[in-house]
Write an enzyme that holds these catalytic residues in place. Sequence first.
Site: not given
Length: 333
Positions: A113, A260, A290
């Site tokens: 990430c 993120h 995500n």
Amino acid sequence: MITLDAISYYLPEETLTNDDLHELFPDWSVNKIAAKTGVIERRIAAKDEFASSMAIKAASKLFEEHKITPSEIQFILLCTQSPDYFLPTTACIVQHALGIPTTAGALDFNLGCSGYVYGLSLAKGLICSGDVENVLLITSETYSKHIHDHDKSVRTIFGDAASATFIKRNGHGADIRAITFGTDGSGAENLIVKGGGMRHPRVSDSEGTIPSPNGLSGTTLFMNGAEIFSFTLRSVPVMVKQILQKNSLEQEDIDLFVFHQANKYMLDHLRLKLGIPEEKFFVSMANCGNTVSSTIPIALKQAEEQKKIKSGMKVLVAGFGVGYSWGAGIIQY
């Protein structure tokens, strides 16, 4: 000046909706999933779709949308934690498929990430060295292939995607200013795929030799959500303060924060803890989930399309997660 000149991204066609998840896990309602994660649907790579093929599609879109030719590219940086193979490097496969000159450099780097922010710095460093004039930065992740079918906690969060960013010397895009980093390997086992490397070869899983704390296969993704949440609330505010100081800025100087896109629950807590006004905090994960290293470039692209980013604005980007690893930077449009 090193500039971020263009971003494009690719999302797989297959979707995993909250209705689909409710059918699989009846105790989780559609509304509960949406409220906690902020995700309505996730894009899932097809069985025959991998990091290389998604990277090729994202880069091809970049070339088409921004009138960039493969012959211009001097270096490929590809961020992935789900490569096609241990070797060769996925970036080499992408170079050949796209027709990028054999004079170009190409390498993979393994980060999650925080990967996009790290990639911006790596690209900036390569250009500043004088060895190349531009870099094609690609993020491509198929986390769905790491996830166990019965692990509802992570299936609700993660989706697959790829992005492509063109970075060059003295371009017409946004100035990539100073970047800061952080690492804490003590949290490595809180977000991990144990099986598949040399320490725990994937073939051993059939013999039950790869334990997983969640009771599922040790060759699939394990995430300790509570520990990841604690790490994030502990590290990200400090990182934001550091990157502002490094760029001689105050928090009020930032026009837009693009973090993120982990999940809605985590982002809500971070925004409130940092005291960031809602209108300055961009959230964009509802229709893709995500997507690990691709969340920030996708969000930047969507913010541009929605006119949330305009010339003269300062954007703070921040990535954080698996490793533990974190990084933040300022992009001046």
